[in-house]
Enzyme design. Structure first.
Site, mmCIF file in Angstrom:
data_model
loop_
_atom_site.group_PDB
_atom_site.id
_atom_site.type_symbol
_atom_site.label_atom_id
_atom_site.label_comp_id
_atom_site.label_asym_id
_atom_site.label_seq_id
_atom_site.Cartn_x
_atom_site.Cartn_y
_atom_site.Cartn_z
ATOM 1 N N LYS A 1 0.841 -1.201 0.000
ATOM 2 C CA LYS A 1 0.000 0.000 0.000
ATOM 3 C C LYS A 1 0.874 1.248 0.000
ATOM 4 O O LYS A 1 0.677 2.164 -0.784
ATOM 5 C CB LYS A 1 -0.927 -0.037 1.218
ATOM 6 C CG LYS A 1 -1.796 1.187 1.375
ATOM 7 C CD LYS A 1 -2.764 1.034 2.529
ATOM 8 C CE LYS A 1 -3.453 2.372 2.786
ATOM 9 N NZ LYS A 1 -4.435 2.292 3.861
ATOM 10 N N GLU B 1 10.654 -4.485 4.544
ATOM 11 C CA GLU B 1 10.800 -5.886 4.161
ATOM 12 C C GLU B 1 10.443 -6.089 2.685
ATOM 13 O O GLU B 1 11.145 -6.780 1.936
ATOM 14 C CB GLU B 1 9.880 -6.771 5.010
ATOM 15 C CG GLU B 1 10.191 -6.767 6.493
ATOM 16 C CD GLU B 1 9.354 -5.759 7.261
ATOM 17 O OE1 GLU B 1 9.106 -4.638 6.745
ATOM 18 O OE2 GLU B 1 8.945 -6.085 8.376
ATOM 19 N N GLY C 1 -4.803 -1.969 4.895
ATOM 20 C CA GLY C 1 -4.012 -3.116 4.443
ATOM 21 C C GLY C 1 -4.685 -4.446 4.719
ATOM 22 O O GLY C 1 -4.762 -5.317 3.850
ATOM 23 N N ARG C 2 -5.202 -4.621 5.926
ATOM 24 C CA ARG C 2 -5.793 -5.915 6.293
ATOM 25 C C ARG C 2 -7.180 -6.121 5.707
ATOM 26 O O ARG C 2 -7.784 -7.179 5.908
ATOM 27 C CB ARG C 2 -5.790 -6.062 7.822
ATOM 28 C CG ARG C 2 -6.389 -4.888 8.575
ATOM 29 C CD ARG C 2 -5.993 -4.920 10.047
ATOM 30 N NE ARG C 2 -6.513 -3.795 10.793
ATOM 31 C CZ ARG C 2 -5.879 -2.633 10.954
ATOM 32 N NH1 ARG C 2 -4.711 -2.440 10.380
ATOM 33 N NH2 ARG C 2 -6.423 -1.664 11.683
ATOM 34 N N GLU D 1 -4.569 -6.593 14.783
ATOM 35 C CA GLU D 1 -4.093 -5.264 14.383
ATOM 36 C C GLU D 1 -5.226 -4.242 14.507
ATOM 37 O O GLU D 1 -4.991 -3.069 14.789
ATOM 38 C CB GLU D 1 -3.540 -5.296 12.944
ATOM 39 C CG GLU D 1 -2.642 -4.111 12.618
ATOM 40 C CD GLU D 1 -1.803 -4.321 11.359
ATOM 41 O OE1 GLU D 1 -0.658 -4.796 11.459
ATOM 42 O OE2 GLU D 1 -2.297 -3.996 10.267
ATOM 43 N N HIS E 1 -4.500 -32.340 18.152
ATOM 44 C CA HIS E 1 -3.318 -33.060 18.629
ATOM 45 C C HIS E 1 -2.222 -32.098 19.038
ATOM 46 O O HIS E 1 -1.054 -32.466 19.141
ATOM 47 C CB HIS E 1 -2.838 -34.021 17.543
ATOM 48 C CG HIS E 1 -3.906 -34.995 17.152
ATOM 49 N ND1 HIS E 1 -4.126 -36.164 17.846
ATOM 50 C CD2 HIS E 1 -4.864 -34.934 16.194
ATOM 51 C CE1 HIS E 1 -5.151 -36.802 17.291
ATOM 52 N NE2 HIS E 1 -5.624 -36.070 16.303
ATOM 53 N N LYS F 1 9.375 -0.436 13.986
ATOM 54 C CA LYS F 1 9.928 -0.073 12.668
ATOM 55 C C LYS F 1 10.968 1.017 12.822
ATOM 56 O O LYS F 1 12.054 0.961 12.235
ATOM 57 C CB LYS F 1 8.817 0.444 11.743
ATOM 58 C CG LYS F 1 7.848 -0.586 11.233
ATOM 59 C CD LYS F 1 6.897 0.076 10.237
ATOM 60 C CE LYS F 1 5.700 -0.791 9.923
ATOM 61 N NZ LYS F 1 4.701 -0.129 9.090
HETATM 62 O O1 LIG Z 1 1.130 -2.724 2.248
HETATM 63 P P1 LIG Z 1 2.222 -2.105 3.033
HETATM 64 O O2 LIG Z 1 2.171 -0.613 3.010
HETATM 65 O O3 LIG Z 1 3.561 -2.609 2.558
HETATM 66 O O4 LIG Z 1 2.049 -2.514 4.534
HETATM 67 C C1 LIG Z 1 2.108 -3.849 4.941
HETATM 68 C C2 LIG Z 1 1.549 -4.031 6.318
HETATM 69 O O5 LIG Z 1 2.274 -3.264 7.247
HETATM 70 C C3 LIG Z 1 1.392 -2.754 8.239
HETATM 71 O O6 LIG Z 1 1.288 -1.396 8.060
HETATM 72 C C4 LIG Z 1 1.880 -3.056 9.612
HETATM 73 O O7 LIG Z 1 3.225 -2.774 9.731
HETATM 74 C C5 LIG Z 1 0.073 -3.436 7.966
HETATM 75 O O8 LIG Z 1 -0.998 -2.742 8.437
HETATM 76 C C6 LIG Z 1 0.125 -3.594 6.498
HETATM 77 O O9 LIG Z 1 -0.811 -4.524 6.047
#
Ligand SMILES: O=P(O)(O)OC[C@H]1O[C@](O)(CO)[C@@H](O)[C@@H]1O
Length: 539
Positions: A201, A207, A261-262, A347, A378, A506
């Site tokens: 987003k 990462e 995002g979620r 979240e 299990h 972060k």
């Molecule tokens: O889509 P992006 O901006 O890379 O964010 C990834 C994820 O990181 C977050 O902001 C949490 O760090 C989530 O809410 C989001 O889904």
């Protein structure tokens, strides 16, 4: 009823003797399953194996009215800035809504959505039909989605659930910045046939950008810089950053900041679903979610599945004090469903202050965890049956499998039903003793083992039944939980759409990077000691 009166009435019901009893309620009322079972969008929700009573439900719905849950829902649907700390709407319903149905302020949200959907459909068709080919003229067989959190979990969960042999492409999900993940995936891929989606987003997530750099370099090493460009697409709200990364504008599928995002799997972030399973499957997913949206917006409160599921959670968390919930889908294809709900719920609802910024006066989101059944039986179900704290369970059952092994499926479903029954009914000490007597155990053994073989029961669960695992039923299921989360935000007076709690780590990671490289000291003593130990071991 005021807010305080409604909370007071609910909490008083939770303190009554026998408030948490389930077995006795099931025994007393043979019609309980019918009373507490509701249907919508093809799903059946059974709440009968909780301690809910008509009086408790009345109190919960009175609280919902006092807390303005329906008004919050309607503000959300109207595109108001229900995400106050980020001054944004939360319009994921527009992603699956009909044209012209949703506005975000002055913007026709639905028009933006349908424009992107048309672009996605065109791209998917061109890739599948071989109009868009790899740099060496090969058809694309594999798609790699690079993203994390909401840019990974939703599409990864859905693809895992819906993909079958013979579908158009294979999808792979690269989330963790741990390059072991990429190194495990890389040998399975042919760069000439691999399409790479950078899903972010913000297009700034550390990462994702690190992994995107690795994968882009891998593509360029065999296809050249220009060739690699033809294998890349972006799913993002940050168009300048996608261009800076070198992605052609016609390969950028956008969405707006009113998609959290979620909640984004229905947006361009779902492109990997459409590429892997087909655009028809993606449209089916949207249709299923839309059916649940329509139900959520229109159904009366006492038959509204998301509201009832949220109300049940309030009962468990606030009135009975249960701090966790397990999600057990009895379908291997839903293996990542609990992982998706962990982000969606924790979240959203892991908040300690109200929307006004005051400390909340009650518990908020519970810990959510889960595994598919029967594997979970299990593993951790021992604690749920006999541990000291009840952990409510969500069972997800699928009536018709997509394999021909009817006997296996009966075993699977029998186990799901047995777990729900065992949790609710338990086994009294007298029953445990009688069973051991029938098995011929000597009296001293019966005395010794009776406490261990007694199950307290009165452990709540809800069951959600899907006719089959289809795009439509999965869409409805995910939307059910999304709306449950929104309702809980309103019940608890917290913002379910922001996530400030992820920021501190972060920021700190940015400061620790130079320390790990040996370029600067770490500011925290414990961190500095661990950095020193790591650097020593790294030689
Ligand atoms: O889509 P992006 O901006 O890379 O964010 C990834 C994820 O990181 C977050 O902001 C949490 O760090 C989530 O809410 C989001 O889904």
């Amino acid at each position: 009823m005021t807010d305080g009166e409604a909370w007071g009435a609910l909490l008083a019901l939770g303190r009554q003797p026998g408030a948490a009893a389930i077995r006795s309620r099931l025994d007393a009322d043979p019609g309980r399953a019918a009373t507490f079972t509701h249907q919508a969008a093809g799903l059946t929700l059974d709440l009968s194996r909780t301690a809910l009573t008509p009086a408790v439900l009345d109190a919960l719905l009175a609280l919902a009215r006092a807390r303005g849950v329906a008004a919050f829902r309607d503000s959300m649907a109207a595109g108001q800035a229900v995400n106050g700390t980020e001054a944004r709407a939360a319009l994921h319903m527009a992603l699956r809504g009909p044209e012209g149905a949703f506005r975000a302020g002055s913007e026709d949200a639905s028009a933006a959505v349908h424009g992107t959907l048309a672009a996605m459909a065109g791209f998917v068709r061109a890739v599948h039909e071989g109009e868009i080919l790899g740099a060496r003229g090969d058809r694309f067989t594999d798609v790699v989605n690079i993203g994390i959190g909401g840019s990974d979990l939703g599409p990864a969960m859905v693809t895992r659930a819906l993909w079958q042999t013979g579908m158009p492409m294979r999808a792979h999900y690269l989330a963790n910045v741990d390059a072991h993940a990429w190194e495990a995936l890389r040998p399975t891929l042919d760069p000439a046939r691999t399409l790479v989606l950078v899903a972010s987003k913000t297009f700034t997530t550390q990462e994702t950008m690190a992994n995107a750099g690795l994968v882009k370099a891998w593509l360029a090493a065999s296809l050249g810089e220009e060739g690699a460009r033809g294998h890349l697409a972006a799913l993002s709200t940050n168009l300048p950053a996608t261009a800076a990364f070198g992605i052609a504008p016609d390969r950028v599928f956008g969405f707006r900041d009113w998609v959290g995002g979620r909640f984004s799997l229905w947006s361009a972030v779902g492109l990997s679903i459409a590429l892997a399973c087909g655009m028809g499957a993606f449209q089916g997913l949207l249709a299923g979610a839309r059916a649940m949206d329509e139900h959520f917006l229109a159904a009366p409160e006492d038959a509204n599945l998301p509201l009832l599921l949220a109300a049940t959670e309030v009962w468990h968390v606030n009135a009975l004090g249960y701090p966790a919930r397990a999600v057990l889908p009895y379908d291997e294809r839903l293996a990542r469903f609990a992982a998706h709900l962990q982000q969606l719920e924790m979240e959203s609802l892991g908040k300690r202050v109200t929307v006004q910024g005051a400390p909340v006066a009650h518990a908020t989101g519970p810990v959510v965890f889960g595994e598919p059944g029967t594997n979970a039986q299990h593993s951790f179900l021992q604690l749920i049956h006999q541990g000291t704290t009840p952990v409510p369970v969500d069972f997800v059952l699928v009536a018709r499998p997509d394999h021909g092994h009817a006997a296996s499926h009966r075993i699977l479903l029998a186990n799901a039903l047995a777990q729900a029954e065992a949790l609710a009914r338990g086994r009294t000490e007298a029953e445990a003793r009688a069973e051991m007597q029938r098995a011929g155990l000597p009296p001293h053994e019966i005395d010794r083992l009776a406490p261990h073989r007694t199950f307290p029961g009165d452990r709540p669960s809800v069951s959600i039944l899907l006719p089959a695992l289809t795009p439509e039923s999965l869409g409805a299921l995910v939307a059910l939980y999304e709306h449950k989360v929104a309702c809980l935000g309103a019940f608890w007076g917290i913002n379910p759409f922001d996530q400030w709690g992820v920021e501190l780590g972060k920021q700190l990671a940015g400061g620790i990077l130079p320390a790990l490289a040996g370029d600067a000291p770490a500011s925290d003593a414990a961190t500095a000691a661990m950095v020193a130990a790591i650097r020593r071991l790294q030689g």
